[in-house]
Write an enzyme that holds these catalytic residues in place. Structure first.
Site, PDB file in Angstrom:
ATOM      1  N   ILE A  67     -10.092 -50.675   6.492  1.00 13.97           N
ATOM      2  CA  ILE A  67      -9.802 -49.889   7.694  1.00 13.97           C
ATOM      3  C   ILE A  67     -10.850 -48.777   7.801  1.00 13.97           C
ATOM      4  CG2 ILE A  67      -7.991 -48.698   9.018  1.00 13.97           C
ATOM      5  CD1 ILE A  67      -5.910 -49.833   7.078  1.00 13.97           C
ATOM      6  N   PRO A  68     -12.070 -49.127   8.228  1.00  9.48           N
ATOM      7  CA  PRO A  68     -13.072 -48.074   8.422  1.00  9.48           C
ATOM      8  C   PRO A  68     -12.632 -47.164   9.571  1.00  9.48           C
ATOM      9  CG  PRO A  68     -14.060 -50.292   8.484  1.00  9.48           C
ATOM     10  CD  PRO A  68     -12.581 -50.447   8.590  1.00  9.48           C
ATOM     11  N   HIS A  69     -12.459 -45.879   9.287  1.00 10.45           N
ATOM     12  CA  HIS A  69     -11.948 -44.980  10.326  1.00 10.45           C
ATOM     13  C   HIS A  69     -12.495 -43.578  10.124  1.00 10.45           C
ATOM     14  CE1 HIS A  69      -9.283 -44.481   6.915  1.00 10.45           C
ATOM     15  NE2 HIS A  69      -8.934 -43.302   7.388  1.00 10.45           N
ATOM     16  N   VAL A  70     -12.850 -42.944  11.233  1.00 13.08           N
ATOM     17  CA  VAL A  70     -13.379 -41.572  11.173  1.00 13.08           C
ATOM     18  C   VAL A  70     -13.031 -40.829  12.461  1.00 13.08           C
ATOM     19  CG1 VAL A  70     -15.385 -41.949   9.677  1.00 13.08           C
ATOM     20  CG2 VAL A  70     -15.587 -42.379  12.120  1.00 13.08           C
ATOM     21  N   VAL A 105     -11.410 -47.864  13.428  1.00 10.44           N
ATOM     22  CA  VAL A 105     -10.762 -46.865  14.293  1.00 10.44           C
ATOM     23  C   VAL A 105     -11.635 -45.607  14.342  1.00 10.44           C
ATOM     24  CG1 VAL A 105      -8.702 -45.468  14.724  1.00 10.44           C
ATOM     25  CG2 VAL A 105      -8.458 -47.719  13.645  1.00 10.44           C
TER      26      VAL A 105
END
Lengths: 159, 85
Positions: A67-70, A105
């Protein structure tokens, strides 16, 4: 829950071409830009932020899911996608397994008309519940089209 | 069985990175680890399971560990959670 509505098929992929983590992060962001979900001028900043996030700790949460999210300065609404890599990539995931399902996200730094920060944790919980479902992972891995992939999000949201 | 309750102090709650931190710590021990928030209980050795707790700032997390090093694990978890991860 209607979080699936934020996942537009044109942002997603059923066949990522990347060969490693850095190129995968670039491809995930490029897909959002091509779909006009992310302004082109934020492309480099998004890639940089995602790389920095991975440096803090892998977003590979286990079971072949990342879940790459920043948070991203300059963004006014959430930009997200679900993508599949057929072979799976080494991601330094918590269980050491290769990752083949990616929930990306990108969200605004602050709340506004198009973004409610309080719903972010709820959305991440929704993603986690989906990702824990072996049926979701199996069907997502076999999806032939982006629309089929997003339809799966919708169907599994009702379970 | 060792138990501990700690309040989440960081503003973003139990999001992905804190879950990763808890699991990374738990995996260093040969212990089971259950994490409770309200009525919900998650496996402290699974990020995806912990993320389903949807625990926000101010929530209380109940940890129950069983096995070798359980006491030390809980001591380190207390420092981790109360320190804002």
């Amino acid at each position: 829950m209607n979080f699936w509505k934020q996942f537009k098929p044109k942002c997603c992929s059923v066949n990522l071409k990347a060969e490693d983590k850095p190129t995968a992060l670039i491809e995930l962001v490029e897909n959002l830009v091509k779909a006009k979900a992310l302004p082109a001028e934020l492309q480099d900043a998004a890639i940089e932020a995602l790389v920095e996030r991975e440096d803090l700790g892998s977003t590979g949460v286990g079971a072949g899911v990342a879940i790459p999210h920043v948070k991203l300065k300059g963004l006014d609404r959430v930009a997200c996608s679900v993508s599949i890599h057929r072979q799976g990539l080494e991601w330094a995931a918590i269980d050491g397994a290769p990752v083949n399902i990616y929930f990306t996200v990108l969200r605004p730094e602050r709340g506004g008309d198009q973004h409610d920060p309080e719903r972010h944790l709820e959305m991440m919980t929704w993603i986690a519940k989906l990702a824990r479902e072996p049926d979701f992972r199996r069907f997502a891995g076999r999806a032939k089209t982006k629309t089929e992939l997003v339809d799966l999000l919708k169907e599994m949201s009702a379970v | 069985m060792q138990a501990l309750t700690v309040e989440i102090v960081n503003p973003e709650g139990l999001h992905a990175r804190p879950c990763h931190a808890i699991v990374s710590l738990a995996l260093q021990y040969e212990c089971s680890l259950a994490v409770q928030c309200g009525e919900a209980v998650a496996d402290g050795r699974s990020i995806l399971s912990l993320m389903t707790l949807q625990a926000c700032q101010g929530s209380e997390l109940g940890f129950k560990a069983e096995g070798e090093g359980a006491e030390e694990l809980l001591r380190r978890l207390q420092a981790l959670v109360s320190g804002g991860f």
